[in-house]
Design a protein around this motif. Structure first.
Motif, PDB file in Angstrom:
ATOM      1  N   LYS A  72      38.236  48.942  42.205  1.00 20.34           N
ATOM      2  CA  LYS A  72      38.502  47.519  42.419  1.00 20.34           C
ATOM      3  C   LYS A  72      37.198  46.731  42.502  1.00 20.34           C
ATOM      4  CE  LYS A  72      43.008  47.869  44.722  1.00 20.34           C
ATOM      5  NZ  LYS A  72      43.744  47.698  46.008  1.00 20.34           N
ATOM      6  N   ASP A  73      36.217  47.284  43.228  1.00 18.97           N
ATOM      7  CA  ASP A  73      34.901  46.635  43.320  1.00 18.97           C
ATOM      8  C   ASP A  73      34.249  46.538  41.947  1.00 18.97           C
ATOM      9  OD1 ASP A  73      35.174  46.287  46.003  1.00 18.97           O
ATOM     10  OD2 ASP A  73      33.870  47.954  46.592  1.00 18.97           O
ATOM     11  N   TYR A  74      34.413  47.598  41.159  1.00 18.28           N
ATOM     12  CA  TYR A  74      33.827  47.639  39.814  1.00 18.28           C
ATOM     13  C   TYR A  74      34.445  46.565  38.925  1.00 18.28           C
ATOM     14  CZ  TYR A  74      33.296  49.253  34.986  1.00 18.28           C
ATOM     15  OH  TYR A  74      33.061  49.321  33.645  1.00 18.28           O
ATOM     16  N   ILE A  75      35.786  46.422  38.953  1.00 16.91           N
ATOM     17  CA  ILE A  75      36.473  45.417  38.147  1.00 16.91           C
ATOM     18  C   ILE A  75      36.047  44.011  38.573  1.00 16.91           C
ATOM     19  CG2 ILE A  75      38.737  44.392  37.650  1.00 16.91           C
ATOM     20  CD1 ILE A  75      38.230  46.980  36.152  1.00 16.91           C
ATOM     21  N   TYR A  76      35.881  43.830  39.883  1.00 13.88           N
ATOM     22  CA  TYR A  76      35.449  42.525  40.401  1.00 13.88           C
ATOM     23  C   TYR A  76      34.042  42.185  39.894  1.00 13.88           C
ATOM     24  CZ  TYR A  76      33.929  38.963  43.730  1.00 13.88           C
ATOM     25  OH  TYR A  76      33.419  37.823  44.306  1.00 13.88           O
ATOM     26  N   GLN A  77      33.133  43.159  39.940  1.00 16.06           N
ATOM     27  CA  GLN A  77      31.760  42.934  39.473  1.00 16.06           C
ATOM     28  C   GLN A  77      31.741  42.647  37.974  1.00 16.06           C
ATOM     29  OE1 GLN A  77      28.966  42.589  41.238  1.00 16.06           O
ATOM     30  NE2 GLN A  77      30.154  42.865  43.129  1.00 16.06           N
ATOM     31  N   CYS A  78      32.593  43.353  37.220  1.00 15.52           N
ATOM     32  CA  CYS A  78      32.673  43.103  35.774  1.00 15.52           C
ATOM     33  C   CYS A  78      33.152  41.683  35.496  1.00 15.52           C
ATOM     34  CB  CYS A  78      33.623  44.102  35.111  1.00 15.52           C
ATOM     35  SG  CYS A  78      32.968  45.782  35.001  1.00 15.52           S
ATOM     36  N   ALA A  79      34.128  41.228  36.303  1.00 11.63           N
ATOM     37  CA  ALA A  79      34.698  39.890  36.101  1.00 11.63           C
ATOM     38  C   ALA A  79      33.674  38.792  36.385  1.00 11.63           C
ATOM     39  CB  ALA A  79      35.926  39.716  36.990  1.00 11.63           C
ATOM     40  N   ILE A  80      32.941  38.918  37.498  1.00 11.97           N
ATOM     41  CA  ILE A  80      32.000  37.835  37.857  1.00 11.97           C
ATOM     42  C   ILE A  80      30.749  37.858  36.974  1.00 11.97           C
ATOM     43  CG2 ILE A  80      32.797  37.741  40.244  1.00 11.97           C
ATOM     44  CD1 ILE A  80      30.339  39.310  41.084  1.00 11.97           C
ATOM     45  N   ASN A  81      30.474  39.006  36.332  1.00 10.44           N
ATOM     46  CA  ASN A  81      29.308  39.104  35.452  1.00 10.44           C
ATOM     47  C   ASN A  81      29.676  38.987  33.974  1.00 10.44           C
ATOM     48  OD1 ASN A  81      27.223  39.564  37.462  1.00 10.44           O
ATOM     49  ND2 ASN A  81      28.140  41.588  37.761  1.00 10.44           N
ATOM     50  N   GLY A  82      30.980  38.820  33.696  1.00 13.13           N
ATOM     51  CA  GLY A  82      31.420  38.667  32.315  1.00 13.13           C
ATOM     52  C   GLY A  82      31.227  39.914  31.475  1.00 13.13           C
ATOM     53  N   ILE A  83      31.387  41.084  32.079  1.00 12.94           N
ATOM     54  CA  ILE A  83      31.196  42.362  31.383  1.00 12.94           C
ATOM     55  C   ILE A  83      32.554  43.006  31.107  1.00 12.94           C
ATOM     56  CG2 ILE A  83      30.162  44.673  31.538  1.00 12.94           C
ATOM     57  CD1 ILE A  83      28.145  43.486  33.514  1.00 12.94           C
ATOM     58  N   GLU A  84      32.694  43.583  29.921  1.00 15.20           N
ATOM     59  CA  GLU A  84      33.918  44.292  29.571  1.00 15.20           C
ATOM     60  C   GLU A  84      33.949  45.630  30.305  1.00 15.20           C
ATOM     61  OE1 GLU A  84      37.581  44.836  27.724  1.00 15.20           O
ATOM     62  OE2 GLU A  84      36.295  43.055  27.672  1.00 15.20           O
ATOM     63  N   PRO A  85      34.957  45.860  31.142  1.00 11.57           N
ATOM     64  CA  PRO A  85      34.996  47.125  31.899  1.00 11.57           C
ATOM     65  C   PRO A  85      35.242  48.336  31.003  1.00 11.57           C
ATOM     66  CG  PRO A  85      37.019  45.888  32.241  1.00 11.57           C
ATOM     67  CD  PRO A  85      36.102  45.002  31.455  1.00 11.57           C
ATOM     68  N   GLU A  86      34.748  49.475  31.431  1.00 10.64           N
ATOM     69  CA  GLU A  86      34.994  50.721  30.702  1.00 10.64           C
ATOM     70  C   GLU A  86      36.443  51.143  30.894  1.00 10.64           C
ATOM     71  OE1 GLU A  86      32.173  53.797  31.670  1.00 10.64           O
ATOM     72  OE2 GLU A  86      30.563  52.341  31.971  1.00 10.64           O
ATOM     73  N   LYS A  87      36.860  52.154  30.129  1.00 11.56           N
ATOM     74  CA  LYS A  87      38.231  52.651  30.251  1.00 11.56           C
ATOM     75  C   LYS A  87      38.485  53.135  31.674  1.00 11.56           C
ATOM     76  CE  LYS A  87      38.908  53.967  25.435  1.00 11.56           C
ATOM     77  NZ  LYS A  87      39.211  55.091  24.499  1.00 11.56           N
TER      78      LYS A  87
END
Length: 486
Positions: A144-159
């Protein structure tokens, strides 16, 4: 029978070049990128294997295959509709069995894994290697923390699957090193927990028999087989030409047709009598060879630690001196951080170059008791440093995080590596014990819930057929009445 005094030693550098975490990760992550279709299928099957997966496969067979044989059975005298009524029982049975058995067995296995992780049982202690079910909430939190960081940094999350697996190993590795650190500190402070104290001698060392893992015994068995054929028949098993996929690494391997044929081409007949003789030789010596291997490996590891600790200590002192110099010069913070990183990288690269030069110049052998590194030990030192740079995390590459607190003398560091070996052996034995216990006790639990599933099936089956397939249900009733009338 041949003796074992001149048996070839295991490859020390190969056995100890990788740390616990890197070795575990390498063994766990088998890539199917360049594999053939059937090899990729086997890798996928290995990833999915487990009791739930086996139940699913059985259910698919029961629901999809069994009805075909029931309907088209030429020996059965019933009419087609009666056969179809009987065949319909199979998928209903599979659904009911899965609906009852899978949740119960899943809960049972998770309870076993929780107990093995939470409590330090002598035969099954996984506190330093918790299973995924135990770390489930922590993994979800990290994701969940990883998805949040991806969202605020505009990064496509890994699988998700790959990332969850990464977080699982992260938490598992943290648990291992946390337990290892606690055990080492408790040993130095004289406050050893009871589960470790049982394996310690009066002088603070660990009993060798408690550091011999199943893999050590397997390696010893392979050595003894190679030694036997070399001494008795003058044959190097590497000359059999079996390739990587077929190895003479166990007694069971001698029973394989391809292996027997390869020996026959060398005029050696692998018959029952020879296998019995070799088995006796292996069983009489495997414990002793495993013991000698472990003792030698630990002694060598301690030597490498003595050398690496001195290197790390000097590098940390040099970095600390450079830091003081920058502070005195009142270097601005941004520039300070940049220069410290440059210095850190220079020192780490210097450590690798030093180890590389040592590897090139180290003697093949040294006198017994000498703390000078031989070629195999120098190779291990190089790989140890190189692994931190190529496979390690960002923290692994920091000079200030290099471990130098485990001691400075050979005896102190020997105790340190003994604790790590004891812990990894305890994990290996515990994982094997838990796997065996799950399999055996799972049969008992499965049989215990069988009356419940059978009763549920007998109650539900006619009602489901009457509700969803009334034509087949009436045909079955008519068939039964016709038989009674006769």
């Amino acid at each position: 029978m041949p003796g074992i005094s001149n048996i070839n030693r295991t490859n020390f550098a190969k056995a100890f070049n990788r740390g616990y975490v890197y070795g575990r990760a390498s063994a766990s992550n088998v890539s199917s990128a360049d594999a053939k279709w059937y090899e990729a299928a086997l890798i996928k099957f290995k990833e999915c294997q487990g009791e739930t997966f086996n139940n699913l496969v059985t259910a698919v067979g029961t629901a999809g295959v069994a009805p075909i044989f029931i309907i088209h059975n030429p020996l059965a005298k019933e009419d087609k509709q009666t056969k179809e009524y009987t065949a319909a029982r199979q998928p209903i049975s599979a659904i009911i069995t899965l609906g009852a058995q899978v949740p119960i067995m899943d809960a049972y296995n998770k309870a076993l894994e929780y107990a093995a992780t939470r409590y330090h049982f002598d035969k099954c202690d996984l506190s330093a290697a918790p299973p995924q079910s135990y770390l489930k909430n922590g993994i979800k939190h990290l994701y969940k923390d990883y998805i949040y960081q991806c969202a605020i940094n505009g990064i496509e999350p890994e699988k998700k699957k790959a990332k969850m697996k990464e977080f699982y190993y992260q938490l598992k590795d943290e648990a291992f090193y946390r337990e290892l650190k606690n055990l080492r500190e408790s040993a130095r402070n004289g406050n050893v927990p009871e589960y470790l104290a049982k394996s310690m001698t009066a002088d603070g060392h660990i009993k060798i028999e408690d550091m011999i893992s199943p893999k050590d015994l397997k390696d010893a068995e392979r050595q003894l087989l190679e030694h036997y054929f070399k001494e008795v028949f003058g044959l190097d098993v590497a000359d059999l030409g079996l390739g990587e996929k077929k190895k003479v690494d166990s007694l069971d391997a001698l029973k394989k047709k391809a292996v027997k044929q390869a020996f026959k081409e060398k005029n050696i007949d692998i018959d029952k009598n020879l296998i019995k003789t070799i088995k006796t030789f292996v069983n009489e010596n495997v414990d002793e060879v495993a013991r000698m291997n472990v003792e030698e490996h630990l002694r060598r590891q301690a030597k490498v630690k003595v050398y690496s600790s001195n290197l790390y200590r000097k590098a940390k002192e040099e970095l600390a001196e450079y830091q003081r110099k920058l502070i005195v010069e009142k270097v601005p913070n941004n520039e300070f951080q940049r220069l410290m990183k440059i210095k850190n990288d220079e020192l780490f690269e210097g450590l690798r170059k030093h180890a590389e030069q040592l590897r090139e110049t180290a003697p093949k052998s040294v006198p017994e008791g000498s703390l000078i590194l031989d070629a195999a030990e120098a190779d291990t030192l190089y790989n140890k440093i190189n692994t931190k740079l190529t496979m390690g995390s960002a923290d692994d590459k920091l000079i200030r995080h290099l471990r130098t607190s485990e001691g400075s003398t050979f005896d102190e560091l020997l105790k340190s590596v003994q604790i790590k070996k004891w812990l990894t052996t305890r994990i290996n034995k515990s994982e094997k014990y838990l796997s065996d216990f799950k399999q055996k006790s799972g049969l008992v639990v499965g049989l215990a819930i069988l009356p419940f599933t059978c009763g549920l099936l007998n109650w539900a089956y006619p009602r489901i057929m009457e509700e969803w397939f009334p034509n087949l249900a009436h045909a079955k009733s008519a068939s039964s009445e016709k038989k009674e009338a006769k």
